[in-house]
Every structure is written in C-alpha cells, then in structure tokens.
Design an enzyme around this catalytic site. Structure first.
Site, short mmCIF file in Angstrom:
data_model
loop_
_atom_site.label_atom_id
_atom_site.label_comp_id
_atom_site.label_asym_id
_atom_site.label_seq_id
_atom_site.Cartn_x
_atom_site.Cartn_y
_atom_site.Cartn_z
N LYS A 11 0.85 -1.21 0.00
CA LYS A 11 0.00 0.00 0.00
C LYS A 11 0.87 1.24 0.00
O LYS A 11 2.03 1.22 0.45
CB LYS A 11 -0.96 0.03 1.19
CG LYS A 11 -0.30 0.14 2.58
CD LYS A 11 -0.11 1.56 3.07
CE LYS A 11 0.74 1.60 4.33
NZ LYS A 11 1.67 2.64 4.51
N ALA A 105 4.00 -1.30 3.95
CA ALA A 105 3.20 -2.30 4.67
C ALA A 105 3.44 -3.73 4.20
O ALA A 105 2.51 -4.55 4.18
CB ALA A 105 1.71 -1.95 4.61
N GLY A 106 4.68 -4.04 3.83
CA GLY A 106 4.98 -5.38 3.33
C GLY A 106 4.70 -6.48 4.35
O GLY A 106 4.07 -7.50 4.02
N ASP A 141 -2.19 -1.68 9.97
CA ASP A 141 -2.38 -1.73 8.51
C ASP A 141 -2.95 -3.06 8.02
O ASP A 141 -3.30 -3.19 6.84
CB ASP A 141 -1.03 -1.53 7.79
CG ASP A 141 -0.53 -0.10 7.86
OD1 ASP A 141 -1.36 0.81 8.05
OD2 ASP A 141 0.69 0.10 7.69
#
Ligand code: ATP
Length: 318
Positions: A11, A105-106, A141
């Site tokens: 994201k 946001a991995g 997230d």
C-alpha cells in the site's frame, strides 16, 4: 486439505494526518490508503505437524516468531486451537517483492495473506469483517491489506471506509536499498516535536475526521481527478523523516522536478513515490530521477494502483 498461493499487495498513503495521541499509545490518524500491484507472493502448505514455519530468502525478513506472517498463523492457532490440533500447522513461504521497512506495509500484507489463506485452508468460513477484526490484533495496517483498494482509515488506521477505487493511475517508487526507517521512531519523533498541536478531545477528533471524509482529496478521488489528487497528496510524517534523512529529501526534490501528478513520502518512508497518469509517464520520471541521482543504492519500482487486497492466485489439493 489444500495448499494456497496468495497475492499480497503493498500500500501507499495518499494522505496521512496525525490528529492526536491515544491512551493505548497509538496515534489517532486519518489516512487515505491505496493498494498497488507491487505484491509479495505467499505460499501456504499444510505440514501435518504441530509447527508453524516461515521460509523467505530476503536477508531483512526474520524467520522466527517476530515475522508478522508467523504471528498471523499463531493468532489463528490461538483462536481455533481444536482446528489446529486436528489439521496441524503450516509452512509459509514468502516471495518478498515489496521492499522491507519501506513504508509500504509489506509485513502487514504478508500477515493479511496468511489470515485469508488459513481461513480457506481450515474452512473456517470467517467473513471479511471477522478476518479484519482478527487482523487489527496484528497491526494497524493489516485490516486494510485484507480488503485493499482505496479506503479512508481512521482510529489507529484499522477503521476503514472504502471509497471508489482509483484505477488507471500509476506510481513510480524509489528507495535507497540500504536505508530503512522505523515506523515507531517516526511516530515517537513526531510526538516529541508536534504534540503541542494535537487535538485531544474526542469530539474534535471526530469532527477533524469528518472534515477529511468530506474534504477535497476524497472528492478528487471520487471524481477520478488525477491532477487534483496529485496536488493534494499529504503526509505529516514528512516533517520528521525529511529533515532526519537529507538524501530522502533530495530524492523527493528530484521527483518533484521530474514532474508527474504529485510526489509524497509513503507512510513512515523512506520510499518516495510519484503519482503518474500513465505507465509511460512513470517510466519517464524514473529515467529523469535516475539521471539526476546516479547512486547504485537507489532502487526503483513501477506499479499500477490496484483495486484489490489479498487474492488467492491458486490452490491445489495437498
Ligand atoms: P509499515 O508501513 O506497516 O510500518 P513497513 O513497510 O515500513 O511497514 P515492513 O516491510 O512491514 O515495514 O517491515 C518492518 C520490519 O518488520 C522489518 O524491519 C522486518 O524486520 C520486520 N518483519 C517482520 N515480518 C516481516 C515480513 N513478513 N515482511 C517484512 N518484514 C517483516
């Protein structure tokens, strides 16, 4: 039982405003989050043992219990202990394509994929809102990463209001390979420097949130006005990250000079992105920034805005 292959998109933040702090130690935020088609691949295999194991070749991704994907499987084990005892654990393989500690946001995306995948593998029948309630226990997230698309996120980022999907726009992202920024550091530093401007009472927090909901950026998104969206991109964390990391500030300036619809730091960074009206424009900006900053440590990615969160790419009987 089946094994699953899932796509876990990164994201970017089109908007990030820090409104105040909260008794739970998090910040009260209003953000506009956007999925992009730069994505990790997650493979989930039932292993018939009582163990959860993570496999990943990326040197910055931990393989132990601190891995967010591991924590997601562990959460499912705790929530459904009988199912875990009957069906056994999972092997989680992460094909890491999202840059790590980059503000994209991995880790949250990987955790979201594990929740979605285990829900299917164990045939739990949890709805998306039920999965998102679990996801919020893992990180702010993670609920967004499940549903993806374009959404306004409030509270600590876990309360979501989807808005019309923004498609057909592109981003070019750049990050110094050797540079990472701790999200916790960015928020703590922001608090030290700017808490005097925090809104504290609940009523005013609510009204600030409503203002953003009915504000110009959301309207530009609804009207798919790429030029206006680009002008209204905003991230409060730039105020702490850019002064601390001058090379990121210079990268941002190079992006601004190169054009595009708008430029921003994503999340707590250090990734900088430019919003672009086409793949061609994204390629051109990449070429210009690469020409302006000839540093082999600087990596680039092109991605299209995506309207989906976690997707099951395939499943096979095991
Ligand atoms: P956010 O924007 O949500 O704060 P981020 O994109 O900045 O996230 P991540 O890529 O999620 O950061 O990684 C943050 C840290 O979490 C890394 O330094 C890494 O050691 C750890 N980590 C744990 N699990 C994972 C995972 N599955 N993938 C990547 N990093 C992970």
């Amino acid at each position: 039982m089946h094994s699953y292959s899932l796509i876990a998109p990164a994201k970017i933040n089109l908007y990030l405003e820090i409104i105040g702090d909260r008794p739970d130690g998090y910040h009260e935020l209003v953000m506009i989050l956007q999925s992009i088609d730069l994505a990790d691949r997650i493979e989930l295999y039932p292993n018939g043992t009582q163990k959860i194991r993570v496999h990943c070749h990326h040197p910055q991704v931990p393989l132990d219990q601190s891995n967010l994907a591991y924590r997601a499987a562990q959460l499912m084990r705790e929530e459904f202990p009988d199912t875990f005892a009957n069906l056994g654990g999972v092997e989680i393989t992460i094909d890491k394509r999202i840059p790590v500690a980059a503000g994209l946001a991995g880790g949250s995306a990987d955790a979201a994929a594990v929740l979605v995948g285990i829900n299917q593998m164990w045939q739990l029948g949890l709805t998306q809102p039920e999965l998102q309630t679990l996801a919020a226990k893992l990180g702010s997230d993670v609920p967004f990463c499940i549903s993806g698309g374009t959404a306004i996120a409030t509270g600590r980022g876990e309360q979501l209001d989807p808005i019309d999907d923004l498609e057909n726009l592109w981003v070019v992202l750049a990050k110094y390979r050797s540079l990472s920024v701790s999200t916790a550091w960015a928020y703590q530093t922001y608090k030290q420097q700017f808490s005097n401007s925090y809104i504290s009472d609940a009523k005013n927090v609510q009204s600030r949130t409503v203002q953003v909901h009915s504000g110009p950026l959301v309207s530009a998104i609804i009207h798919k006005d790429g030029a206006l969206i680009g002008k209204l991109l905003h991230n409060d964390l730039e105020k702490v990250v850019l002064p601390e990391f001058p090379q990121v500030a210079k990268l941002r300036e190079a992006f601004e000079r190169a054009g595009g619809l708008g430029t921003l730091l994503s999340g707590s960074g250090p990734t900088i992105f430019a919003l672009c009206e086409s793949q061609g424009q994204a390629e051109e900006i990449k070429g210009q920034v690469r020409g302006a900053i000839a540093d082999p440590d600087l990596e680039f990615w092109l991605a299209r805005l995506a309207s989906t969160g976690i997707q099951v790419a395939s499943s096979a009987k095991h």
